[in-house]
Design an enzyme around this catalytic site. Structure first.
Site, PDB file in Angstrom:
ATOM      1  N   ASP A   1      27.774   4.248  12.814  1.00 27.55           N
ATOM      2  CA  ASP A   1      27.719   5.523  12.100  1.00 27.55           C
ATOM      3  C   ASP A   1      27.704   6.630  13.164  1.00 27.55           C
ATOM      4  O   ASP A   1      26.657   6.931  13.735  1.00 27.55           O
ATOM      5  CB  ASP A   1      26.475   5.590  11.208  1.00 27.55           C
ATOM      6  CG  ASP A   1      26.366   6.946  10.516  1.00 27.55           C
ATOM      7  OD1 ASP A   1      25.448   7.114   9.682  1.00 27.55           O
ATOM      8  OD2 ASP A   1      27.165   7.836  10.831  1.00 27.55           O
TER       9      ASP A   1
ATOM     10  N   TYR B   1      19.518   7.020   9.673  1.00 25.26           N
ATOM     11  CA  TYR B   1      19.876   7.733   8.443  1.00 25.26           C
ATOM     12  C   TYR B   1      21.382   7.686   8.291  1.00 25.26           C
ATOM     13  O   TYR B   1      22.108   7.990   9.250  1.00 25.26           O
ATOM     14  CB  TYR B   1      19.400   9.191   8.531  1.00 25.26           C
ATOM     15  CG  TYR B   1      19.747  10.046   7.334  1.00 25.26           C
ATOM     16  CD1 TYR B   1      20.702  11.063   7.435  1.00 25.26           C
ATOM     17  CD2 TYR B   1      19.123   9.855   6.103  1.00 25.26           C
ATOM     18  CE1 TYR B   1      21.008  11.869   6.341  1.00 25.26           C
ATOM     19  CE2 TYR B   1      19.425  10.653   4.996  1.00 25.26           C
ATOM     20  CZ  TYR B   1      20.373  11.660   5.126  1.00 25.26           C
ATOM     21  OH  TYR B   1      20.683  12.450   4.040  1.00 25.26           O
TER      22      TYR B   1
ATOM     23  N   LYS C   1      30.621  16.005  10.451  1.00 27.00           N
ATOM     24  CA  LYS C   1      30.149  17.123  11.289  1.00 27.00           C
ATOM     25  C   LYS C   1      31.259  17.728  12.159  1.00 27.00           C
ATOM     26  O   LYS C   1      32.087  18.491  11.690  1.00 27.00           O
ATOM     27  CB  LYS C   1      28.948  16.666  12.124  1.00 27.00           C
ATOM     28  CG  LYS C   1      27.729  16.261  11.249  1.00 27.00           C
ATOM     29  CD  LYS C   1      26.572  15.780  12.082  1.00 27.00           C
ATOM     30  CE  LYS C   1      25.479  15.171  11.238  1.00 27.00           C
ATOM     31  NZ  LYS C   1      24.619  16.171  10.575  1.00 27.00           N
TER      32      LYS C   1
HETATM   33  P1  KE4 Z   1      26.031  14.422   5.492  1.00 28.60           P
HETATM   34  O1  KE4 Z   1      26.164  13.790   4.123  1.00 28.60           O
HETATM   35  O2  KE4 Z   1      24.758  15.224   5.631  1.00 28.60           O
HETATM   36  O3  KE4 Z   1      27.274  15.198   5.932  1.00 28.60           O
HETATM   37  O4  KE4 Z   1      25.941  13.227   6.557  1.00 28.60           O
HETATM   38  C1  KE4 Z   1      24.944  12.237   6.405  1.00 28.60           C
HETATM   39  C2  KE4 Z   1      24.660  11.600   7.747  1.00 28.60           C
HETATM   40  C3  KE4 Z   1      25.142  10.324   8.004  1.00 28.60           C
HETATM   41  N1  KE4 Z   1      24.931   9.713   9.193  1.00 28.60           N
HETATM   42  C4  KE4 Z   1      24.244  10.341  10.188  1.00 28.60           C
HETATM   43  C5  KE4 Z   1      24.037   9.630  11.490  1.00 28.60           C
HETATM   44  C6  KE4 Z   1      23.733  11.654   9.984  1.00 28.60           C
HETATM   45  O5  KE4 Z   1      23.042  12.260  10.978  1.00 28.60           O
HETATM   46  C7  KE4 Z   1      23.949  12.299   8.747  1.00 28.60           C
HETATM   47  C8  KE4 Z   1      23.406  13.676   8.453  1.00 28.60           C
HETATM   48  N2  KE4 Z   1      22.535  14.230   9.424  1.00 28.60           N
HETATM   49  C9  KE4 Z   1      21.518  15.167   8.936  1.00 28.60           C
HETATM   50  C10 KE4 Z   1      20.756  15.670  10.165  1.00 28.60           C
HETATM   51  N3  KE4 Z   1      19.871  14.680  10.630  1.00 28.60           N
HETATM   52  C11 KE4 Z   1      22.106  16.279   8.132  1.00 28.60           C
HETATM   53  C12 KE4 Z   1      21.193  17.466   7.919  1.00 28.60           C
HETATM   54  C13 KE4 Z   1      20.696  17.537   6.512  1.00 28.60           C
HETATM   55  O6  KE4 Z   1      20.491  16.488   5.858  1.00 28.60           O
HETATM   56  O7  KE4 Z   1      20.482  18.685   6.054  1.00 28.60           O
END
Ligand code: KE4
Length: 411
Positions: free
Chosen positions: A223, A128, A251
Protein backbone atom coordinates in the site's frame (compact mmCIF):
# COMPACT_ATOMS: atom_id res chain seq x y z
CA UNK A 1 -20.73 18.16 10.18
CA UNK A 2 -19.83 15.50 12.80
CA UNK A 3 -16.94 16.93 14.82
CA UNK A 4 -16.89 19.95 12.51
CA UNK A 5 -14.72 18.09 10.01
CA UNK A 6 -14.95 15.82 7.01
CA UNK A 7 -12.16 13.54 8.16
CA UNK A 8 -11.59 12.64 11.83
CA UNK A 9 -7.85 13.18 12.14
CA UNK A 10 -8.33 16.88 11.28
CA UNK A 11 -10.34 17.36 14.46
CA UNK A 12 -7.33 17.73 16.76
CA UNK A 13 -9.01 15.31 19.21
CA UNK A 14 -5.74 13.81 20.40
CA UNK A 15 -3.83 17.09 20.62
CA UNK A 16 -6.57 19.10 22.31
CA UNK A 17 -8.06 22.31 21.05
CA UNK A 18 -10.49 22.87 18.23
CA UNK A 19 -9.90 22.07 14.56
CA UNK A 20 -8.44 25.07 12.74
CA UNK A 21 -10.32 26.28 9.66
CA UNK A 22 -7.94 27.23 6.88
CA UNK A 23 -8.37 29.73 4.09
CA UNK A 24 -5.57 29.13 1.57
CA UNK A 25 -2.23 27.42 0.92
CA UNK A 26 0.86 28.28 -1.13
CA UNK A 27 4.22 26.51 -1.32
CA UNK A 28 5.28 25.41 2.16
CA UNK A 29 2.65 27.53 3.89
CA UNK A 30 -0.98 27.38 5.00
CA UNK A 31 -3.09 30.28 6.31
CA UNK A 32 -6.12 30.03 8.61
CA UNK A 33 -9.24 32.18 8.26
CA UNK A 34 -7.73 34.73 10.66
CA UNK A 35 -4.76 35.02 8.28
CA UNK A 36 -2.31 33.32 10.66
CA UNK A 37 0.45 31.72 8.59
CA UNK A 38 1.96 28.35 9.40
CA UNK A 39 4.82 26.36 7.93
CA UNK A 40 2.97 23.23 6.82
CA UNK A 41 4.43 19.73 7.35
CA UNK A 42 1.13 17.95 6.66
CA UNK A 43 0.98 18.99 3.00
CA UNK A 44 -2.62 17.76 2.73
CA UNK A 45 -1.28 14.37 3.98
CA UNK A 46 1.21 13.97 1.15
CA UNK A 47 -0.06 15.32 -2.19
CA UNK A 48 1.61 18.74 -1.81
CA UNK A 49 5.13 17.32 -2.28
CA UNK A 50 5.97 19.99 -4.88
CA UNK A 51 4.55 22.69 -2.63
CA UNK A 52 0.92 23.73 -2.34
CA UNK A 53 -0.76 25.41 -5.34
CA UNK A 54 2.34 25.02 -7.49
CA UNK A 55 2.12 27.63 -10.28
CA UNK A 56 2.76 25.07 -13.00
CA UNK A 57 0.05 22.77 -11.63
CA UNK A 58 -2.43 25.65 -11.38
CA UNK A 59 -1.59 26.76 -14.91
CA UNK A 60 -2.08 23.25 -16.29
CA UNK A 61 -5.39 22.96 -14.42
CA UNK A 62 -6.72 26.28 -15.72
CA UNK A 63 -5.94 25.17 -19.28
CA UNK A 64 -7.63 21.81 -18.64
CA UNK A 65 -10.70 23.56 -17.16
CA UNK A 66 -11.38 25.17 -20.54
CA UNK A 67 -11.95 21.68 -21.91
CA UNK A 68 -14.38 20.66 -19.16
CA UNK A 69 -14.01 18.92 -15.82
CA UNK A 70 -15.31 15.39 -16.33
CA UNK A 71 -16.20 13.33 -19.38
CA UNK A 72 -17.43 10.07 -17.82
CA UNK A 73 -15.69 8.55 -20.79
CA UNK A 74 -12.07 7.74 -21.73
CA UNK A 75 -9.82 10.78 -22.06
CA UNK A 76 -6.30 11.01 -23.48
CA UNK A 77 -4.86 12.27 -20.19
CA UNK A 78 -5.64 9.10 -18.23
CA UNK A 79 -3.50 7.21 -20.73
CA UNK A 80 -0.66 9.69 -20.17
CA UNK A 81 -0.74 9.31 -16.38
CA UNK A 82 -1.14 5.55 -16.68
CA UNK A 83 2.05 5.32 -18.73
CA UNK A 84 3.91 7.55 -16.26
CA UNK A 85 2.84 5.33 -13.35
CA UNK A 86 3.71 2.13 -15.25
CA UNK A 87 7.12 3.55 -16.19
CA UNK A 88 7.80 4.64 -12.59
CA UNK A 89 6.60 1.79 -10.34
CA UNK A 90 8.49 -1.51 -10.73
CA UNK A 91 5.54 -3.81 -9.94
CA UNK A 92 2.99 -2.04 -12.14
CA UNK A 93 2.39 -3.46 -15.63
CA UNK A 94 -1.25 -2.32 -15.71
CA UNK A 95 -3.05 0.30 -13.63
CA UNK A 96 -6.64 1.39 -12.84
CA UNK A 97 -7.41 4.88 -11.53
CA UNK A 98 -10.00 5.44 -8.81
CA UNK A 99 -10.84 8.45 -6.62
CA UNK A 100 -9.16 7.73 -3.28
CA UNK A 101 -6.68 5.49 -1.53
CA UNK A 102 -9.56 3.78 0.25
CA UNK A 103 -11.12 2.83 -3.06
CA UNK A 104 -7.78 1.58 -4.35
CA UNK A 105 -7.33 -0.67 -1.30
CA UNK A 106 -10.92 -1.94 -1.47
CA UNK A 107 -10.47 -2.86 -5.13
CA UNK A 108 -7.09 -4.49 -4.64
CA UNK A 109 -8.53 -6.67 -1.87
CA UNK A 110 -11.37 -7.86 -4.13
CA UNK A 111 -8.80 -8.55 -6.86
CA UNK A 112 -6.49 -10.51 -4.52
CA UNK A 113 -9.39 -12.68 -3.45
CA UNK A 114 -10.62 -13.21 -6.99
CA UNK A 115 -7.18 -14.09 -8.36
CA UNK A 116 -6.29 -16.58 -5.62
CA UNK A 117 -9.80 -17.86 -4.82
CA UNK A 118 -8.89 -17.34 -1.16
CA UNK A 119 -10.70 -15.03 1.31
CA UNK A 120 -8.25 -14.37 4.13
CA UNK A 121 -5.75 -11.51 4.20
CA UNK A 122 -2.95 -10.52 6.56
CA UNK A 123 -2.57 -6.86 7.52
CA UNK A 124 -0.37 -5.32 10.20
CA UNK A 125 -1.35 -3.70 13.49
CA UNK A 126 -1.26 0.08 13.15
CA UNK A 127 -1.29 0.01 9.36
CA UNK A 128 -4.09 1.95 7.70
CA UNK A 129 -5.51 1.08 4.31
CA UNK A 130 -8.47 3.46 4.21
CA UNK A 131 -11.80 3.10 5.93
CA UNK A 132 -13.33 0.08 4.13
CA UNK A 133 -14.87 -2.46 6.51
CA UNK A 134 -12.38 -5.28 6.07
CA UNK A 135 -9.40 -3.07 6.91
CA UNK A 136 -10.81 -1.61 10.13
CA UNK A 137 -9.02 -4.14 12.29
CA UNK A 138 -6.27 -2.71 14.52
CA UNK A 139 -5.99 0.09 11.99
CA UNK A 140 -3.74 3.12 12.23
CA UNK A 141 -4.23 6.80 11.41
CA UNK A 142 -7.45 8.28 12.76
CA UNK A 143 -8.57 4.93 14.20
CA UNK A 144 -5.43 4.84 16.34
CA UNK A 145 -5.57 8.57 17.01
CA UNK A 146 -9.06 8.32 18.44
CA UNK A 147 -8.26 5.05 20.22
CA UNK A 148 -11.25 3.38 18.59
CA UNK A 149 -11.36 -0.36 19.37
CA UNK A 150 -12.48 -0.88 15.75
CA UNK A 151 -15.45 0.78 14.28
CA UNK A 152 -19.04 -0.13 15.15
CA UNK A 153 -21.14 -0.83 12.09
CA UNK A 154 -18.57 -3.25 10.69
CA UNK A 155 -20.19 -6.70 10.55
CA UNK A 156 -18.14 -9.61 11.90
CA UNK A 157 -18.46 -11.21 8.49
CA UNK A 158 -16.44 -8.35 7.03
CA UNK A 159 -13.47 -8.71 9.33
CA UNK A 160 -13.38 -12.39 10.26
CA UNK A 161 -11.08 -13.01 7.29
CA UNK A 162 -8.71 -10.21 8.25
CA UNK A 163 -5.74 -11.60 10.19
CA UNK A 164 -3.23 -9.27 11.82
CA UNK A 165 0.42 -9.43 12.81
CA UNK A 166 2.74 -6.97 14.52
CA UNK A 167 4.74 -4.86 12.02
CA UNK A 168 8.31 -6.08 11.48
CA UNK A 169 7.41 -9.52 12.90
CA UNK A 170 8.21 -12.06 10.18
CA UNK A 171 7.75 -15.01 12.55
CA UNK A 172 4.17 -13.94 13.25
CA UNK A 173 3.44 -13.81 9.52
CA UNK A 174 5.07 -17.21 8.97
CA UNK A 175 2.91 -18.66 11.75
CA UNK A 176 -0.30 -17.23 10.27
CA UNK A 177 0.56 -18.58 6.82
CA UNK A 178 1.32 -22.03 8.26
CA UNK A 179 -1.85 -22.05 10.40
CA UNK A 180 -4.02 -21.13 7.41
CA UNK A 181 -2.56 -23.23 4.58
CA UNK A 182 -4.04 -22.40 1.19
CA UNK A 183 -6.47 -19.87 2.71
CA UNK A 184 -4.62 -16.56 2.63
CA UNK A 185 -4.99 -14.53 -0.55
CA UNK A 186 -2.36 -11.96 0.31
CA UNK A 187 -0.36 -9.87 2.73
CA UNK A 188 -0.93 -6.10 2.53
CA UNK A 189 1.22 -3.52 4.28
CA UNK A 190 2.57 -0.02 4.33
CA UNK A 191 6.20 -0.67 3.22
CA UNK A 192 7.12 2.37 5.33
CA UNK A 193 4.46 3.08 7.93
CA UNK A 194 3.00 6.55 8.19
CA UNK A 195 -0.15 5.65 10.13
CA UNK A 196 1.30 4.49 13.44
CA UNK A 197 3.52 7.50 13.39
CA UNK A 198 6.63 6.99 11.22
CA UNK A 199 7.87 3.37 11.44
CA UNK A 200 10.45 1.94 9.05
CA UNK A 201 10.81 -1.70 7.97
CA UNK A 202 13.61 -3.57 9.77
CA UNK A 203 16.41 -4.80 7.50
CA UNK A 204 15.18 -7.90 5.72
CA UNK A 205 11.53 -7.46 6.65
CA UNK A 206 10.25 -6.57 3.19
CA UNK A 207 12.38 -9.20 1.43
CA UNK A 208 11.34 -11.69 4.10
CA UNK A 209 7.70 -11.03 3.28
CA UNK A 210 8.44 -11.40 -0.42
CA UNK A 211 10.06 -14.80 0.23
CA UNK A 212 7.32 -16.02 2.61
CA UNK A 213 4.47 -15.00 0.29
CA UNK A 214 6.15 -16.69 -2.69
CA UNK A 215 6.69 -19.83 -0.61
CA UNK A 216 3.00 -19.93 0.31
CA UNK A 217 1.71 -18.95 -3.11
CA UNK A 218 0.25 -15.81 -1.50
CA UNK A 219 0.21 -12.32 -3.04
CA UNK A 220 2.28 -9.46 -1.66
CA UNK A 221 0.62 -6.03 -1.81
CA UNK A 222 2.36 -2.75 -1.02
CA UNK A 223 0.00 0.00 0.00
CA UNK A 224 2.02 2.94 -1.34
CA UNK A 225 -0.77 5.50 -1.11
CA UNK A 226 1.51 7.50 1.19
CA UNK A 227 5.00 6.28 0.16
CA UNK A 228 4.39 6.22 -3.62
CA UNK A 229 6.47 8.91 -5.36
CA UNK A 230 7.49 10.19 -1.88
CA UNK A 231 10.04 7.63 -0.65
CA UNK A 232 11.47 7.61 -4.19
CA UNK A 233 10.03 8.28 -7.62
CA UNK A 234 9.36 4.53 -7.85
CA UNK A 235 8.16 4.37 -4.25
CA UNK A 236 9.35 2.15 -1.40
CA UNK A 237 9.53 -0.82 -3.78
CA UNK A 238 12.22 1.00 -5.78
CA UNK A 239 13.99 2.28 -2.65
CA UNK A 240 14.18 -1.17 -1.01
CA UNK A 241 14.40 -3.24 -4.20
CA UNK A 242 11.46 -5.49 -3.27
CA UNK A 243 8.76 -5.92 -5.91
CA UNK A 244 5.23 -6.77 -4.74
CA UNK A 245 2.57 -8.37 -6.95
CA UNK A 246 0.15 -5.45 -6.55
CA UNK A 247 0.47 -1.83 -5.43
CA UNK A 248 -1.98 0.83 -4.34
CA UNK A 249 -1.32 4.52 -4.90
CA UNK A 250 -3.01 7.84 -4.12
CA UNK A 251 -2.22 11.32 -2.82
CA UNK A 252 0.78 12.48 -4.90
CA UNK A 253 -0.49 10.98 -8.18
CA UNK A 254 -3.50 13.28 -7.87
CA UNK A 255 -1.39 16.38 -7.23
CA UNK A 256 -3.99 17.59 -4.75
CA UNK A 257 -7.09 16.40 -6.59
CA UNK A 258 -8.92 13.16 -5.77
CA UNK A 259 -7.05 10.25 -7.34
CA UNK A 260 -6.23 6.73 -6.19
CA UNK A 261 -4.88 3.85 -8.22
CA UNK A 262 -4.12 0.16 -8.02
CA UNK A 263 -1.92 -1.81 -10.35
CA UNK A 264 0.52 -4.66 -10.68
CA UNK A 265 1.15 -7.85 -12.62
CA UNK A 266 -0.66 -7.97 -15.94
CA UNK A 267 -1.96 -11.52 -15.33
CA UNK A 268 -3.67 -10.29 -12.18
CA UNK A 269 -4.88 -6.88 -13.43
CA UNK A 270 -6.47 -8.44 -16.53
CA UNK A 271 -9.10 -9.88 -14.20
CA UNK A 272 -10.53 -6.38 -13.72
CA UNK A 273 -13.72 -5.56 -15.64
CA UNK A 274 -14.26 -5.10 -18.49
CA UNK A 275 -11.13 -7.12 -19.36
CA UNK A 276 -12.10 -9.73 -16.78
CA UNK A 277 -14.90 -10.57 -14.35
CA UNK A 278 -13.85 -8.57 -11.24
CA UNK A 279 -16.09 -5.53 -11.05
CA UNK A 280 -14.89 -2.06 -10.00
CA UNK A 281 -16.12 1.27 -11.34
CA UNK A 282 -16.31 5.03 -10.68
CA UNK A 283 -18.05 8.03 -12.22
CA UNK A 284 -15.12 10.40 -11.82
CA UNK A 285 -12.31 7.89 -12.24
CA UNK A 286 -9.61 9.20 -14.59
CA UNK A 287 -11.25 12.61 -14.96
CA UNK A 288 -9.17 15.10 -16.95
CA UNK A 289 -8.72 17.63 -14.11
CA UNK A 290 -7.33 15.11 -11.63
CA UNK A 291 -5.18 13.51 -14.33
CA UNK A 292 -3.78 16.94 -15.25
CA UNK A 293 -2.74 17.71 -11.66
CA UNK A 294 -1.14 14.27 -11.31
CA UNK A 295 0.74 14.46 -14.61
CA UNK A 296 2.20 17.90 -13.84
CA UNK A 297 3.16 16.88 -10.30
CA UNK A 298 5.03 13.81 -11.52
CA UNK A 299 6.73 15.87 -14.25
CA UNK A 300 8.05 18.25 -11.58
CA UNK A 301 9.23 15.31 -9.46
CA UNK A 302 11.15 13.88 -12.41
CA UNK A 303 13.39 16.94 -12.57
CA UNK A 304 17.04 16.31 -11.59
CA UNK A 305 17.82 16.83 -7.91
CA UNK A 306 14.23 16.73 -6.63
CA UNK A 307 14.67 13.69 -4.39
CA UNK A 308 18.15 14.69 -3.28
CA UNK A 309 16.69 18.03 -2.15
CA UNK A 310 13.82 16.32 -0.33
CA UNK A 311 16.22 13.95 1.45
CA UNK A 312 18.61 16.75 2.47
CA UNK A 313 15.88 19.05 3.79
CA UNK A 314 14.04 16.29 5.67
CA UNK A 315 17.21 14.93 7.23
CA UNK A 316 18.15 18.46 8.36
CA UNK A 317 14.71 18.93 9.90
CA UNK A 318 14.44 15.66 11.82
CA UNK A 319 18.04 15.84 13.01
CA UNK A 320 17.35 19.33 14.35
CA UNK A 321 14.09 18.32 16.00
CA UNK A 322 15.66 15.32 17.75
CA UNK A 323 18.59 17.48 18.91
CA UNK A 324 16.16 20.09 20.23
CA UNK A 325 14.37 17.37 22.21
CA UNK A 326 17.54 15.79 23.60
CA UNK A 327 19.13 19.17 24.45
CA UNK A 328 16.02 20.10 26.48
CA UNK A 329 15.93 16.80 28.36
CA UNK A 330 13.21 14.98 26.45
CA UNK A 331 13.46 11.36 25.31
CA UNK A 332 12.76 11.24 21.59
CA UNK A 333 13.42 8.88 18.70
CA UNK A 334 12.60 9.21 15.03
CA UNK A 335 14.02 9.66 11.58
CA UNK A 336 13.21 10.06 7.92
CA UNK A 337 13.26 8.24 4.65
CA UNK A 338 13.37 10.78 1.86
CA UNK A 339 10.52 13.27 2.29
CA UNK A 340 8.70 11.36 5.05
CA UNK A 341 9.63 11.75 8.71
CA UNK A 342 8.42 11.24 12.25
CA UNK A 343 9.33 11.61 15.90
CA UNK A 344 8.10 9.83 19.03
CA UNK A 345 8.55 11.04 22.61
CA UNK A 346 10.04 7.82 23.88
CA UNK A 347 13.56 6.53 24.49
CA UNK A 348 13.09 3.32 22.52
CA UNK A 349 13.35 2.80 18.81
CA UNK A 350 9.82 2.23 17.46
CA UNK A 351 9.49 -0.94 15.36
CA UNK A 352 5.76 -1.64 15.77
CA UNK A 353 2.42 -0.19 16.76
CA UNK A 354 2.87 -1.52 20.31
CA UNK A 355 6.16 0.37 20.55
CA UNK A 356 4.48 3.50 19.18
CA UNK A 357 1.74 3.28 21.79
CA UNK A 358 4.37 3.55 24.52
CA UNK A 359 5.29 7.04 23.34
CA UNK A 360 4.15 10.00 25.43
CA UNK A 361 1.13 11.13 23.43
CA UNK A 362 0.20 13.72 26.06
CA UNK A 363 3.59 15.37 25.62
CA UNK A 364 3.07 15.17 21.85
CA UNK A 365 -0.21 17.06 22.29
CA UNK A 366 1.51 19.84 24.26
CA UNK A 367 4.32 19.96 21.71
CA UNK A 368 1.85 20.16 18.83
CA UNK A 369 -0.02 23.06 20.45
CA UNK A 370 3.18 24.92 21.23
CA UNK A 371 4.39 24.53 17.67
CA UNK A 372 1.02 25.72 16.37
CA UNK A 373 1.37 28.86 18.49
CA UNK A 374 4.83 29.32 16.96
CA UNK A 375 3.38 29.10 13.44
CA UNK A 376 4.34 25.50 12.67
CA UNK A 377 1.63 23.07 11.53
CA UNK A 378 2.52 19.45 12.32
CA UNK A 379 0.19 16.49 11.82
CA UNK A 380 -2.30 16.66 14.72
CA UNK A 381 -1.60 13.13 15.96
CA UNK A 382 1.31 11.09 17.28
CA UNK A 383 0.10 8.34 14.95
CA UNK A 384 0.73 10.27 11.76
CA UNK A 385 3.87 11.14 9.83
CA UNK A 386 5.42 14.39 8.59
CA UNK A 387 5.77 15.43 4.97
CA UNK A 388 8.44 17.64 3.40
CA UNK A 389 7.97 19.49 0.10
CA UNK A 390 10.23 20.99 -2.55
CA UNK A 391 8.94 24.41 -1.45
CA UNK A 392 10.31 24.30 2.12
CA UNK A 393 13.44 26.45 2.54
CA UNK A 394 16.42 26.33 4.88
CA UNK A 395 14.92 29.32 6.68
CA UNK A 396 11.68 27.35 7.24
CA UNK A 397 13.67 24.43 8.66
CA UNK A 398 15.73 26.66 10.92
CA UNK A 399 12.62 28.46 12.18
CA UNK A 400 10.98 25.10 12.88
CA UNK A 401 13.94 23.77 14.83
CA UNK A 402 14.27 27.00 16.84
CA UNK A 403 10.55 26.88 17.65
CA UNK A 404 10.83 23.26 18.74
CA UNK A 405 13.76 24.09 21.02
CA UNK A 406 11.77 26.92 22.61
CA UNK A 407 8.56 24.90 23.02
CA UNK A 408 10.34 21.84 24.40
CA UNK A 409 12.38 23.93 26.85
CA UNK A 410 9.09 25.15 28.32
CA UNK A 411 7.43 21.70 28.46
P1 KE4 B 1 -7.72 8.03 1.28
O1 KE4 B 1 -9.00 7.22 1.14
O2 KE4 B 1 -7.72 8.88 2.52
O3 KE4 B 1 -7.36 8.82 0.02
O4 KE4 B 1 -6.52 6.98 1.42
C1 KE4 B 1 -6.56 6.01 2.45
C2 KE4 B 1 -5.16 5.56 2.78
C3 KE4 B 1 -4.73 4.31 2.34
N1 KE4 B 1 -3.48 3.86 2.60
C4 KE4 B 1 -2.59 4.63 3.28
C5 KE4 B 1 -1.21 4.10 3.54
C6 KE4 B 1 -2.97 5.93 3.75
O5 KE4 B 1 -2.07 6.67 4.44
C7 KE4 B 1 -4.27 6.40 3.49
C8 KE4 B 1 -4.75 7.74 3.98
N2 KE4 B 1 -3.88 8.44 4.85
C9 KE4 B 1 -4.50 9.34 5.83
C10 KE4 B 1 -3.37 10.02 6.59
N3 KE4 B 1 -2.80 9.12 7.52
C11 KE4 B 1 -5.43 10.32 5.19
C12 KE4 B 1 -5.81 11.50 6.06
C13 KE4 B 1 -7.23 11.40 6.53
O6 KE4 B 1 -7.75 10.29 6.75
O7 KE4 B 1 -7.83 12.49 6.69
Amino acid sequence: MPGGVNSPVRAFKSVGGQPIVFDHVKGAYIWDVDNNQYIDYVGTWGPAICGHAHPEVLQALSAALEKGTSFGAPCYLENVLAEMVIDAVPSIEMVRFVNSGTEACMAVLRLMRAFTGRDKIIKFEGNYHGHADMFLVKAGSGVATLGLPDSPGVPKAATQSTLTAPYNDLAAVKKLLEENPGEISGVILEPVVGNSGFVTPDAGFLQGLRDLTREHDTLLVFDEVMTGFRIAYGGAQEKFGVTPDLTTLGKIIGGGLPVGAYGGRRDIMEMIAPAGPVYQAGTLSGNPLAMTAGIKTLEILQRPGAYEQLETMTQKLITGLLAAAHDTGHAATGGNISAMFGMFFTDKEVHSYDDAKEADTEKFGCFHRGMLEAGIYLAPSQYEAGFMSLAHTDADIEKTIAAARQVLSEL
